[in-house]
Design an enzyme around this catalytic site. Structure first.
Site, PDB file in Angstrom:
ATOM      1  N   SER A  37     -60.584  57.680 -16.054  1.00  0.00           N
ATOM      2  CA  SER A  37     -59.871  57.996 -17.293  1.00  0.00           C
ATOM      3  C   SER A  37     -60.641  57.741 -18.576  1.00  0.00           C
ATOM      4  O   SER A  37     -60.425  58.438 -19.569  1.00  0.00           O
ATOM      5  CB  SER A  37     -58.536  57.247 -17.338  1.00  0.00           C
ATOM      6  N   ASP A 240     -53.164  48.483 -23.389  1.00  0.00           N
ATOM      7  CA  ASP A 240     -53.132  48.278 -21.942  1.00  0.00           C
ATOM      8  C   ASP A 240     -54.336  47.488 -21.429  1.00  0.00           C
ATOM      9  O   ASP A 240     -54.415  47.156 -20.244  1.00  0.00           O
ATOM     10  CB  ASP A 240     -53.030  49.623 -21.200  1.00  0.00           C
ATOM     11  N   HIS A 243     -58.162  50.949 -21.398  1.00  0.00           N
ATOM     12  CA  HIS A 243     -58.698  52.201 -21.917  1.00  0.00           C
ATOM     13  C   HIS A 243     -59.286  52.043 -23.317  1.00  0.00           C
ATOM     14  O   HIS A 243     -58.734  51.336 -24.161  1.00  0.00           O
ATOM     15  CB  HIS A 243     -57.593  53.266 -21.950  1.00  0.00           C
TER      16      HIS A 243
END
Length: 266
Positions: A37, A240, A243
């Site tokens: 990601s 989070d 990321h």
């Protein structure tokens, strides 16, 4: 998120690359973008408290400005003007935002105006372990297929940019990571008939699990020709804690560009 789940990736059939409405505008410098990601891009992605869904804030920093000299290979293998979210077609089960691809390309063109047209080949999928990228898997086949299709338009694959490992920070996966990554790099080079293909990997700065150090050590100690790294440690993250935020996605993209120019552009 770096959640493990079963996912399905649509792999288009092999076919010739079409110019995609760009009047035959084709890249002569091709870069493969792969991993999970943070390569796909999560900059500007936030949780909408009203719907409890992840959304992108739509903010495009100046370092990610689209230009006719930066193209992207679409899902159906046409060359289109590249713009963020660069991976929205490929990593389509997740919410994509700003990633390293556009700032990487703009930085290169700013410093080497004679380079010509850049073609990006997005292949990153969020939440994927290195095991899911081994030869014969769906992700591996899609990467090789898209790389070959991009090359059919006449350009040269200049480098593979790799940003992955956050999902391999469990004890067992972290111990196996170095061998799996080296095998993956060797297999990609062999299947693309490019034994010296430059590879720039990002050393991760966060992960799911307690063995981040193992994965970082593996990435820092890859002992293959023409493999270099840039380090994401110290860059700012989304809430989070996994990321990169938009500022950091831009920063790592520029680091990748500088690494390419310093190591592989002559």
């Amino acid at each position: 998120m770096f959640l493990s789940f079963i996912f399905f990736v649509f792999v288009p059939g092999v076919g010739n690359v079409m110019p995609g409405g760009l009047s035959g505008h084709k890249p002569n410098n091709i870069f493969l973008l792969a991993g999970q990601s943070n390569m796909a891009g999560r900059g500007g992605v936030y949780n909408d408290t009203k719907t409890n869904l992840l959304k992108w804030d739509g903010k495009v920093p100046p370092q990610c400005t689209p230009t006719p000299n930066i193209l992207t290979l679409s899902l159906n293998k046409t060359w289109d003007i590249a713009r963020d979210p660069l991976h929205k077609e490929i990593d389509n089960l997740k919410t994509c935002g700003v990633g390293p691809g556009m700032p990487f390309s703009n930085e290169i063109l700013a410093k080497r105006i004679d380079l010509g047209v850049i073609g990006l080949v997005p292949c990153a999928i969020g939440g994927t372990k290195i095991e899911s990228w081994q030869k014969g898997t769906t992700l591996y086949n899609q990467l090789v297929d898209r790389a070959r299709a991009a090359r059919e338009s006449g350009g040269n694959i200049r480098a593979l940019l790799w940003y992955q490992g956050e999902s391999d920070c469990g004890e067992q996966d972290s111990m196996l990571y170095k061998g799996r990554l080296e095998k993956f790099f060797n297999d990609v080079r062999q299947d693309l008939n490019s034994p010296n293909l430059p590879i720039i990997l990002v050393v991760i700065s966060a992960g799911e699990g307690n063995f981040l150090t193992n994965v970082r050590d593996a990435q820092l100690n890859i002992n293959l020709k023409n493999v270099v790294h840039v380090d994401a440690m110290g860059l700012t993250l989304l809430p989070d804690h996994l990321h990169l935020d938009t500022k950091s996605a831009v920063s790592i993209g520029q680091k990748l560009a500088d690494s390419f120019l310093n190591n592989f552009y002559h």
